[in-house]
Design an enzyme around this catalytic site. Structure first.
Site: not given
Ligand code: CMP
Length: 148
Positions: A21, A61, A124, A127, A138
């Protein structure tokens, strides 16, 4: 006769999709993150660094459309460069998810990418596809022309 052990029977060569990210690129953690997958024995089969469009972020997403974090997530993911890649190896989908750690870095274990470097639930760090179907989908979004 099948001489494979139960362990060997449960192994499955897979491909999965990973994305470092914006904060990972910004903080100079590309090498550190890719290195973890290389040292684990995964083969990188495709990779690119670029700022993705909002449309691509929305496709990526799609399953989260309508959730309160969707808008912020797609804006953020298309705001700065990311690194997309496809890796291949035994049980790649599940192993990569374990290496990434829990979605929320506060809950992710030390030693996982999110546990070590994640900032908050949106930032975070990485992904990783969560299923075979998601990996296929994806990969086709980000690498539609993948051949080998
Ligand atoms: P990722 O694994 O990229 O898949 C969906 C993303 O949504 C997740 O990581 C988070 O970075 C983002 N996200 C933001 N807010 C939330 C939330 N409340 N719950 C889950 N995912 C979230």
């Amino acid at each position: 006769m099948d001489y494979k052990s139960d362990h060997e029977k449960n192994m499955k060569k897979e491909r999965t999709f990973l994305m470092i990210k914006p904060e990972g690129v910004e903080q100079g953690l590309i090498g550190e993150i890719i290195g973890r997958f290389e040292r684990k024995g995964f083969k990188i089969v495709a990779m690119k660094l670029l700022k993705i469009s909002r449309e691509v972020a929305e496709k990526q997403y799609e399953e989260h459309r309508g959730k309160d974090f969707f808008e912020g997530l797609v804006s953020y993911m298309s705001s700065a460069p990311t690194v997309s890649m496809v890796i291949e190896g035994e049980n790649a989908i599940g192993v990569a998810r374990e290496m990434a750690g829990a979605t929320d870095p506060k809950l992710a274990k030390p030693g996982t990418i999110r546990g070590d470097y994640g900032i908050d639930i949106q930032r975070n760090m990485i992904h990783a596809s969560d299923s075979e179907e998601a990996a296929k989908r994806e990969i086709s979004i980000h690498f539609p022309d993948i051949t080998g």
